[in-house]
Design a protein around this motif. Structure first.
Motif, PDB file in Angstrom:
ATOM      1  N   THR A  71      46.032 -25.461 -21.221  1.00 33.31           N
ATOM      2  CA  THR A  71      46.942 -24.916 -19.761  1.00 33.31           C
ATOM      3  C   THR A  71      47.424 -23.976 -19.598  1.00 33.31           C
ATOM      4  N   VAL A  72      46.684 -22.856 -18.832  1.00 33.08           N
ATOM      5  CA  VAL A  72      47.056 -20.816 -18.726  1.00 33.08           C
ATOM      6  C   VAL A  72      47.612 -21.074 -16.957  1.00 33.08           C
ATOM      7  N   ASP A  73      48.775 -20.158 -17.029  1.00 36.58           N
ATOM      8  CA  ASP A  73      49.608 -19.337 -16.495  1.00 36.58           C
ATOM      9  C   ASP A  73      48.586 -17.750 -16.054  1.00 36.58           C
ATOM     10  N   GLN A  74      49.221 -18.174 -14.668  1.00 31.93           N
ATOM     11  CA  GLN A  74      48.496 -17.129 -13.750  1.00 31.93           C
ATOM     12  C   GLN A  74      47.993 -15.578 -13.888  1.00 31.93           C
ATOM     13  N   ASP A  75      48.578 -14.972 -15.393  1.00 34.65           N
ATOM     14  CA  ASP A  75      48.128 -14.350 -16.193  1.00 34.65           C
ATOM     15  C   ASP A  75      47.641 -13.979 -17.090  1.00 34.65           C
ATOM     16  N   GLY A  76      46.412 -15.769 -17.643  1.00 37.54           N
ATOM     17  CA  GLY A  76      45.879 -15.635 -18.150  1.00 37.54           C
ATOM     18  C   GLY A  76      46.727 -16.642 -19.329  1.00 37.54           C
ATOM     19  N   ASN A  77      47.775 -16.315 -19.411  1.00 37.79           N
ATOM     20  CA  ASN A  77      48.187 -17.216 -21.119  1.00 37.79           C
ATOM     21  C   ASN A  77      48.435 -18.095 -21.053  1.00 37.79           C
ATOM     22  N   VAL A  78      47.924 -18.805 -22.256  1.00 37.22           N
ATOM     23  CA  VAL A  78      48.132 -20.300 -23.204  1.00 37.22           C
ATOM     24  C   VAL A  78      50.247 -20.655 -22.650  1.00 37.22           C
ATOM     25  N   THR A  79      50.237 -21.701 -22.247  1.00 41.99           N
ATOM     26  CA  THR A  79      51.575 -22.117 -21.677  1.00 41.99           C
ATOM     27  C   THR A  79      51.170 -23.679 -22.462  1.00 41.99           C
ATOM     28  N   VAL A 132      38.514 -18.689 -32.732  1.00 41.47           N
ATOM     29  CA  VAL A 132      39.956 -19.384 -32.570  1.00 41.47           C
ATOM     30  C   VAL A 132      40.260 -19.448 -34.275  1.00 41.47           C
ATOM     31  N   ARG A 133      39.448 -19.653 -34.242  1.00 41.43           N
ATOM     32  CA  ARG A 133      39.696 -19.337 -36.204  1.00 41.43           C
ATOM     33  C   ARG A 133      40.327 -18.068 -37.170  1.00 41.43           C
ATOM     34  N   ARG A 134      39.402 -17.692 -36.894  1.00 39.09           N
ATOM     35  CA  ARG A 134      39.124 -16.245 -36.880  1.00 39.09           C
ATOM     36  C   ARG A 134      40.875 -15.310 -36.953  1.00 39.09           C
ATOM     37  N   ALA A 135      40.930 -16.048 -35.690  1.00 39.95           N
ATOM     38  CA  ALA A 135      42.713 -15.944 -34.850  1.00 39.95           C
ATOM     39  C   ALA A 135      43.768 -16.385 -35.837  1.00 39.95           C
ATOM     40  N   VAL A 136      43.247 -17.489 -36.508  1.00 39.20           N
ATOM     41  CA  VAL A 136      44.459 -18.440 -36.823  1.00 39.20           C
ATOM     42  C   VAL A 136      44.266 -17.654 -38.358  1.00 39.20           C
ATOM     43  N   ASP A 137      43.674 -17.396 -38.847  1.00 35.81           N
ATOM     44  CA  ASP A 137      43.110 -16.705 -40.469  1.00 35.81           C
ATOM     45  C   ASP A 137      44.253 -15.359 -40.546  1.00 35.81           C
ATOM     46  N   ASP A 138      44.130 -14.548 -39.472  1.00 32.04           N
ATOM     47  CA  ASP A 138      45.097 -13.375 -38.947  1.00 32.04           C
ATOM     48  C   ASP A 138      46.124 -13.591 -38.848  1.00 32.04           C
ATOM     49  N   VAL A 139      46.545 -15.054 -38.842  1.00 37.80           N
ATOM     50  CA  VAL A 139      47.707 -15.372 -38.433  1.00 37.80           C
ATOM     51  C   VAL A 139      48.815 -15.676 -39.662  1.00 37.80           C
ATOM     52  N   ASP A 173      47.995 -12.996 -30.291  1.00 42.29           N
ATOM     53  CA  ASP A 173      45.983 -12.644 -30.270  1.00 42.29           C
ATOM     54  C   ASP A 173      45.455 -14.262 -30.488  1.00 42.29           C
ATOM     55  N   LEU A 174      45.992 -15.518 -30.785  1.00 42.64           N
ATOM     56  CA  LEU A 174      45.393 -16.430 -31.597  1.00 42.64           C
ATOM     57  C   LEU A 174      45.725 -16.641 -29.660  1.00 42.64           C
ATOM     58  N   ALA A 175      47.040 -16.738 -28.802  1.00 40.20           N
ATOM     59  CA  ALA A 175      47.276 -17.423 -28.260  1.00 40.20           C
ATOM     60  C   ALA A 175      45.954 -16.650 -27.036  1.00 40.20           C
ATOM     61  N   ASP A 176      45.696 -15.265 -27.127  1.00 36.22           N
ATOM     62  CA  ASP A 176      44.776 -14.800 -25.829  1.00 36.22           C
ATOM     63  C   ASP A 176      42.934 -15.152 -26.401  1.00 36.22           C
ATOM     64  N   GLU A 177      42.592 -15.539 -27.300  1.00 37.24           N
ATOM     65  CA  GLU A 177      41.598 -15.978 -28.080  1.00 37.24           C
ATOM     66  C   GLU A 177      41.621 -17.321 -27.324  1.00 37.24           C
ATOM     67  N   VAL A 178      42.121 -18.149 -27.387  1.00 38.45           N
ATOM     68  CA  VAL A 178      42.582 -20.070 -27.187  1.00 38.45           C
ATOM     69  C   VAL A 178      42.225 -19.765 -25.312  1.00 38.45           C
ATOM     70  N   ALA A 179      42.923 -18.953 -24.896  1.00 39.50           N
ATOM     71  CA  ALA A 179      42.182 -18.400 -23.106  1.00 39.50           C
ATOM     72  C   ALA A 179      41.684 -18.093 -23.062  1.00 39.50           C
ATOM     73  N   ALA A 181      38.647 -18.269 -24.563  1.00 39.67           N
ATOM     74  CA  ALA A 181      37.910 -19.313 -25.150  1.00 39.67           C
ATOM     75  C   ALA A 181      37.706 -20.582 -23.994  1.00 39.67           C
ATOM     76  N   ARG A 182      38.457 -20.583 -24.116  1.00 41.20           N
ATOM     77  CA  ARG A 182      38.415 -21.562 -22.275  1.00 41.20           C
ATOM     78  C   ARG A 182      38.010 -21.296 -21.022  1.00 41.20           C
ATOM     79  N   LYS A 183      38.280 -20.024 -21.262  1.00 42.20           N
ATOM     80  CA  LYS A 183      38.032 -19.204 -19.597  1.00 42.20           C
ATOM     81  C   LYS A 183      36.077 -19.067 -19.822  1.00 42.20           C
ATOM     82  N   LYS A 184      35.456 -18.553 -21.225  1.00 44.72           N
ATOM     83  CA  LYS A 184      33.957 -18.917 -21.741  1.00 44.72           C
ATOM     84  C   LYS A 184      33.314 -19.766 -21.761  1.00 44.72           C
ATOM     85  N   TYR A 185      34.261 -21.128 -22.225  1.00 46.94           N
ATOM     86  CA  TYR A 185      33.802 -22.136 -22.008  1.00 46.94           C
ATOM     87  C   TYR A 185      33.047 -22.826 -20.197  1.00 46.94           C
TER      88      TYR A 185
END
Length: 227
Positions: A71-79, A132-139, A173-179, A181-185
């Motif tokens: 689920t994402v909000d109007q700004d594209g952030n994962v909620t 997404v996996r790379r973003a997880v590794d960064d965290v 950044d991880l949240a951005d990648e999840v959002a 990925a959803r948009k691209k999907y």
């Protein structure tokens, strides 16, 4: 009389011989039965080969996973991410760590580490993408850096806060990648699923199941531009 006794003796001998022969035959049959049972046991231990095929209905399920679970909000952030509740838990852990006083920071970072390890090991299939996996590794790396810093003495608050900010930024950044990925999907889902299913169901390719899934993932990533 002697002749009768002799005949009776012969009859007894023949009866005994028949019994011995029957016993020998029974033993042979028992041995054969044991051998047969052994063969059955060996056959049961042989691995079974299953043919797994995916339909358009399966593809539709994968599509709904992404569209309905993230689920994402109007700004594209994962909620919210259904089925991956630890994602929200880690987000709260980071906030708690940022607000913790010096005495409680070690406990807060330990809880963050525990929850984040759970997050790493429970990424949903539809989110198990390279970016997404790379973003997880960064965290993970930023948390490790902060853990190492926490063991040092005479660390300034300014440096501590900078490391904390790095964790927060990496998680954003991880949240951005999840959002993303959803948009691209959602945009490319039909082509991606078609390529994925084509590889998985290519039973005439001579590839093992593992190889077909590997190639399917590569095709999927290529379509989704996740490289």
């Amino acid at each position: 009389m002697k002749k009768q006794i002799f005949i009776m003796a012969l009859a007894a001998t023949a009866l005994i011989a028949c019994k011995e022969e029957k016993k020998d035959m029974d033993d042979v049959m028992d041995e054969n039965a044991m051998e047969t049972e052994t063969v059955v046991e060996v056959e049961e231990e042989q691995p079974m080969t299953r043919t797994v095929s995916y339909s358009q209905e399966d593809a539709g399920t994968m599509q709904r996973d992404f569209e309905e679970s993230v689920t994402v909000d109007q700004d594209g952030n994962v909620t919210n991410i259904k089925g991956w509740t630890v994602y929200s838990t880690v987000d709260k852990d980071i906030t708690s760590l940022e607000n913790a006083n010096t005495a409680n920071k070690m406990t807060a970072v330990q809880k963050l580490r525990t929850d984040f390890n759970s997050l790493k090991n429970s990424i949903p299939d539809y989110l198990n993408l390279r970016r997404v996996r790379r973003a997880v590794d960064d965290v993970d790396r930023e948390i490790s850096d902060f853990e190492e810093l926490s063991t040092e003495s005479n660390v300034s608050d300014r440096k501590m806060n900078r490391y904390l900010n790095n964790i927060g930024e990496a998680y954003d950044d991880l949240a951005d990648e999840v959002a993303r990925a959803r948009k691209k999907y959602v945009e490319n889902k039909e082509d991606a699923i078609e390529e994925y299913l084509e590889e998985v169901n290519d039973l005439d390719s001579g590839k093992t199941t593992e190889e077909r899934y590997r190639d399917a993932r590569e095709e999927y990533d290529e379509e989704m531009d996740q490289k």
